[in-house]
Scaffold this active site. Sequence first.
Site: not given
Length: 526
Positions: A130, A191, A283
Amino acid sequence: MDAASAATIIFPDRISGQMGLMWQQTKAPLIVPLLKLLVYLCLALSIMLFVERVYMGIVIVLLKLFGRKPEKRYKWEAIKDDVELGNSAYPMVLVQIPMYNEKEVYQLSIGAACGLSWPSDRITIQVLDDSTDPTIKDLVELECQRWASKGINIKYEIRDSRNGYKAGALKEGMKHSYVKQCDYVAIFDADFEPEPDFLWRTIPFLVHNPDIALVQARWKFVNADECLMTRMQEMSLDYHFTVEQEVGSSTYAFFGFNGTAGVWRISALNEAGGWKDRTTVEDMDLAVRASLKGWKFVYVGDLKVKNELPSTFKAYRYQQHRWSCGPANLFKKMVGEIMRTKKVTLWKKLYVIYSFFFVRKVVAHIVTFVFYCVLLPATVLFPEVEVPKWGAVYIPSIITLLNAVGTPRSLHLLVFWILFENVMSLHRTKATFIGLLEAGRVNEWVVTEKLGDVKSKLGGKTLKKPRIRIGERVHVLELGVGAYLFLCGCYDVAFGKNHYFIYLFLQSIAFFVAGVGYVGTFVPNS
């Protein structure tokens, strides 16, 4: 002395006397009873938090004594080769890597995903980019092409807009035709660096237990020793992973998905309604909805995935706002749905509503700030309001020690951790109320900035404080609370009897340090 001169002397005394009288008339019937009510309320909430912490501590001790690891509670067998079926004996796995302008870490995550050990024709790596920076987009695409040239089945996917942020990207990624062939989806933020055996250790839980929807791994922080702020974060998150996730997994088979380092059964994900962007914790939203459908989750604490903690104060504040506002907002949206569902037991519904949401996501933040940073200091100014020693000292001390057991190596930093957590509770409380009231920044999503291995990029040199504009460094809220605590401390030294001034001065210093932005890593502009 003439009449005018006499008036100038008498009139101020008369005003001050009237104000003093008004204060005394307001203080006794209004302010003191209100403070007492708030203290009693916070004491009740503290007891709730205390009971929750003790309960989870007891469960963890029992788990350690009886060795109830996930492999013993659920069927787990390594997936074996089948001569007749060949690689088709292995389920198809999709690996999603959502990213947004991740210049410092995109190579790490893509490289780790492409290094996962799994039959090459049974895995698809999907990079959901994105990025709005054209240069970074080109770099990510080139990295995908580089791995594709090595025979890796990797897809580089972009979309026209960032609608829905991460949830929107994941949802869009699931629409591609090749995803229909996949059985499971592993998700890693930009990450995160999973070890090559990650799928070998997680997929068997899903293959052999058809009622399991999610397998969640633990986070391992590669930059925990970068600065004092990252050490403080490690202490808080280690408790979350060592205690909260373990307890949820072993007792009610429910816990909040951490948004990364986990594997979902795609059929369960779809049955739960897929990804939604109605809050900033997509989530957790998905996890709650899947749980209400009767699906179970497994947490594998022995499986650790390397990742990076936010090491700048600005990034950490944004992250904590999202992590506090989102759950409170989701709680408001879903409490009715949770109560109405018929596919889970009453005890599980009570656990999700009371323990998971109310105590951990609402009470914990509000009590920490309102009680210890507002009301307790206020009792110095109003000696008529007394806080029992068990509420002011004993309960918070036990809660603190129970929180700290997850990171034994940092016990000597306990005082710093308490002061820092109280500072951050200001933002968490503010974000919690924003989420509950659906006000202001309720849907604000700021991607947590990652720095990568900054020290190696600087040739091992120590990071120096750069020149930053005063407006970017000064945080008025922290300075305001720090001033309030400092004044309360001074009043306690002069007139108080509770001897809170030691705590008040230390806590005010912590707020002042954060208020001038002298927290975390400072990254040179050049």
